[in-house]
Design an enzyme around this catalytic site. Sequence first.
Site, PDB file in Angstrom:
ATOM      1  N   GLU A 156       0.857  -1.197   0.000  1.00 40.71           N
ATOM      2  CA  GLU A 156       0.000   0.000   0.000  1.00 40.71           C
ATOM      3  C   GLU A 156       0.889   1.242   0.000  1.00 40.71           C
ATOM      4  OE1 GLU A 156      -3.020   2.164   3.225  1.00 40.71           O
ATOM      5  OE2 GLU A 156      -2.444   0.060   3.472  1.00 40.71           O
ATOM      6  N   GLU A 161      -2.960  11.124   2.958  1.00 42.12           N
ATOM      7  CA  GLU A 161      -3.937  10.919   4.032  1.00 42.12           C
ATOM      8  C   GLU A 161      -3.971  12.224   4.810  1.00 42.12           C
ATOM      9  OE1 GLU A 161      -4.509   6.708   5.665  1.00 42.12           O
ATOM     10  OE2 GLU A 161      -2.342   6.970   5.646  1.00 42.12           O
TER      11      GLU A 161
END
Length: 359
Positions: A156, A161
């Site tokens: 990932e 974010e």
Amino acid sequence: MAGKCTKSGGCKTQQTFLVSDAGRRPFHNTEGEIVKCSAANKVLCPDKATCAKNCILEGVEYGSLGVLASDTADGENYEPIKLLDQEISFQVDASNIGCGINGALYLSEMDLSGGRSKLNPAGAKYGTGYCDAQCPKSDFVDGVVNLDSSGACCDEMDIWEANSRATTMTSHPCNQTGPFLCNGDQCDKSEKRGNGSFYGKAQEHKVDSSRPFTVFTRFLTDDNPTTGALSEIRRVYIQDEITIPATSDSNIKALNHANISPSGGKFEGALTEGYCSARDFDDRARLDGLKTMGQTLGLGMVMVLSIWNSETDSMAWLDAGENRPCQDGEGKPDKIAKKTPDVTVTFSDIKWGDIGSTT
């Protein structure tokens, strides 16, 4: 708009589509009164083959999920994004998400078909096949009932974010291709710790999250070809036509303490093996750190967009605690629902290609 860019030919708009994850779709029996299919329902799903025969995955109204998009799924496979010696850029408006909310744009090592098979004819078109380095244990993995509670894990790359108060970039390499169990060893490059003047919702910050801005992330290799080993992940912002290199006081202090020059002294805000070593992410050495992530980026990863909060930790790892802008408990979901129920994040003008071609 999504586009592929080259230095020689500029950017060309691609006909791409969004698809909702299969976990957000109705999945139920094919006959009689509607009953939800799940790993716990041993009548409908005593084994994988019987479950596939008894159950159907429905379409979904995207508005009911809070998603506004110009194009939704109409393709058979996920689009592979290959980023070795490449860059990806996008404009983001995070002004309407505060503490405890995470509006994310990241890459997952999903199978491009969504795990399409005889037991899962739906595939990517219906959003199956999700995996990430946090090892989610859902009822279905690759569209097939998950009877042994396995985790769907894979590499990932968290490019973005963030909320309006804090942001982080994190690589999560694993030690084999997914889905499988993985602990998601990581290294992050953050604008959340120890540098309140860099990112935040006010004009005194270098990046003012009260207004849209553009994020550039560059994946540099050791000798610069698209087949080289990943050596550096570099973040740059543009707002009001001003280029703003990512930086963080705490990152620099960590590097200085370990007597390691960030990015060979050329770019203090980059994510490098030296930076990760200085921050004591020891497990990354076992997984070959950026090298492993680079191999996956070279093969192609699937873009994921999400907005979420967390009952378990109130997203404190992102924006609360020591040297972070939010107060402990400020990001609890019940508080968010009462104070700001209509949170939104907008991603637009997503482009990827040769370094320097997406500006």
